[in-house]
Scaffold this active site. Structure first.
Site, short mmCIF file in Angstrom:
data_model
loop_
_atom_site.label_atom_id
_atom_site.label_comp_id
_atom_site.label_asym_id
_atom_site.label_seq_id
_atom_site.Cartn_x
_atom_site.Cartn_y
_atom_site.Cartn_z
CD GLN A 17 28.92 32.42 3.98
OE1 GLN A 17 28.54 31.56 4.76
NE2 GLN A 17 29.36 33.60 4.41
N GLY B 111 29.01 38.79 15.07
CA GLY B 111 29.64 40.11 15.12
C GLY B 111 28.77 41.17 14.45
N GLY C 39 38.87 39.99 16.16
CA GLY C 39 37.41 40.14 16.15
C GLY C 39 36.73 38.80 16.45
CG HIS C 40 37.07 35.53 13.67
ND1 HIS C 40 38.09 35.82 12.79
CD2 HIS C 40 35.95 35.44 12.91
CE1 HIS C 40 37.61 35.87 11.55
NE2 HIS C 40 36.31 35.67 11.60
CG LEU D 226 40.04 31.92 13.46
CD1 LEU D 226 40.14 31.02 14.71
CD2 LEU D 226 38.58 32.27 13.20
CG HIS D 227 40.09 38.93 12.45
ND1 HIS D 227 39.09 39.40 13.27
CD2 HIS D 227 39.50 38.72 11.24
CE1 HIS D 227 37.96 39.48 12.59
NE2 HIS D 227 38.18 39.06 11.36
N GLY E 180 37.09 31.02 9.41
CA GLY E 180 38.54 30.93 9.59
C GLY E 180 39.26 32.21 9.26
P1 AMP Z 1 33.53 35.32 9.28
O1 AMP Z 1 34.64 34.37 9.59
O2 AMP Z 1 33.96 36.55 8.55
O3 AMP Z 1 32.34 34.64 8.68
O4 AMP Z 1 33.04 35.87 10.69
C1 AMP Z 1 32.63 35.01 11.71
C2 AMP Z 1 31.97 35.82 12.79
O5 AMP Z 1 32.90 36.78 13.31
C3 AMP Z 1 30.76 36.61 12.28
O6 AMP Z 1 29.74 36.60 13.26
C4 AMP Z 1 31.33 37.99 12.09
O7 AMP Z 1 30.37 39.01 12.17
C5 AMP Z 1 32.31 38.06 13.26
N1 AMP Z 1 33.31 39.09 12.99
C6 AMP Z 1 34.00 39.28 11.84
N2 AMP Z 1 34.78 40.37 11.94
C7 AMP Z 1 34.58 40.89 13.17
C8 AMP Z 1 35.09 42.02 13.88
N3 AMP Z 1 35.96 42.86 13.32
N4 AMP Z 1 34.65 42.23 15.14
C9 AMP Z 1 33.76 41.41 15.72
N5 AMP Z 1 33.24 40.33 15.12
C10 AMP Z 1 33.64 40.06 13.86
#
Ligand code: AMP
Length: 287
Positions: A61, A149, A36-37, A33-34, A31
């Site tokens: 984790q 990511g 990248g997600h 979210l931005h 969550g």
């Molecule tokens: P998280 O919510 O941080 O666990 O991330 C969820 C997924 O989004 C993971 O596979 C991350 O590697 C990917 N992710 C996080 N930040 C970025 C980003 N800046 N660009 C691309 N993917 C991302």
């Protein structure tokens, strides 16, 4: 977009789609979210009939309980973003739904060296918790493709290893998507929202340090490249956990580069209370 909170309901929905021969792409997230997600959702939408996105802040984790307590929770904003992203399904389970028998794991995932270095070393137990939740999620979602990511480079290698050890049908293909960055180079991250204004101004130095390594990497001995990049970050006010130049496939440290070996530079560093990680593939021009 359909919202599921129960694994059984989502499982039945997935089964119905897969019986029709339709494919499922899966984007697991925690969550806040931005863009990248959303870039992962976008890629999945292009390559699958349906995209399932999950939001689950996985307690197992977090090696630091304070980091877990302070992890940003923005469910309403996330749902609005996902509605416009075109994801077919949001899976928003409770902790009890994912860990009905409690959060203690009796399983040890065989990750070898990957669990002992870099993130594995500085965040003991982190990857065991990641594997625990991803195994459960994959068991529920049964995706054809799993979207991750590159931002979490070591996590991608860990999850490729996990997937290869699981008995899943279909066995999901792991797709690693490029890191999305702010205009100043800072890798987008849910944790960026917790940076104080002065820290936010300094945060792009991580990308500067990685770029310094990339530009100055030449065949031969490294000649203090990591150390120079580390000093630069410390002078900017960071507390560096690690800065490493490693083989892209197994993350073994490289001390002498032959000019051909596929390499990646990885950093983890604190700005105040916030721990940021980033990486850059070396020896290529497109990043
Ligand atoms: P998280 O919510 O941080 O666990 O991330 C969820 C997924 O989004 C993971 O596979 C991350 O590697 C990917 N992710 C996080 N930040 C970025 C980003 N800046 N660009 C691309 N993917 C991302």
């Amino acid at each position: 977009m359909i919202l599921f909170k129960k694994s059984g309901d989502l499982g039945k929905w997935v089964e119905t789609q897969q019986k029709k021969g339709e494919t499922i792409g899966f984007v697991p997230t925690m969550g806040a979210l931005h863009a990248g997600h959303l870039s992962l959702v976008d890629r999945s939408k292009k390559e699958n009939d349906h995209t399932v996105c999950s939001i689950f802040i996985n307690p197992t984790q977090f090696n630091d309980p304070r980091d877990f307590e302070k992890y940003p929770v923005t469910f309403e904003k996330d749902i609005t973003l996902l509605l416009t992203s075109g994801a077919s399904v949001l899976f928003l389970p409770s902790v009890k739904e994912i860990y009905p028998q409690g959060e203690k794991s009796f399983k040890n995932y065989e990750l070898g060296y990957l669990d002992e270095i870099l993130e594995g070393k500085y965040r003991p137990g982190h990857f065991q918790g990641v594997c625990m939740v991803v195994e459960k999620l994959l068991d529920i979602v049964h995706p054809d493709k799993l979207y991750l990511g590159q931002k979490d480079y070591q996590q991608c290698l860990v999850l490729v290893k996990l997937v290869s050890q699981l008995q899943l049908s279909p066995l999901p293909e792991v797709i690693v998507c490029p890191t999305l960055r702010e205009n100043d180079g800072l890798a987008m991250s849910s944790r960026n929202a917790r940076l104080k204004p002065i820290e936010r101004m300094k945060a792009p130095s991580i990308f500067k340090a990685l770029t310094f390594i990339k530009v100055n990497l030449h065949p031969g001995p490294m000649e203090g490249l990591k150390e120079q990049a580390g000093k630069f970050l410390e002078n900017e006010g960071f507390r560096v956990d690690y800065i490493e130049i490693a083989d892209m496939d197994d993350l073994k440290s490289i001390t002498v580069w032959d000019g051909k070996q596929k390499a990646v530079a990885l950093v983890a560093a604190f700005l105040g209370e916030i721990r940021l990680i980033d990486n850059l593939i070396l020896g290529r021009s497109h990043e």
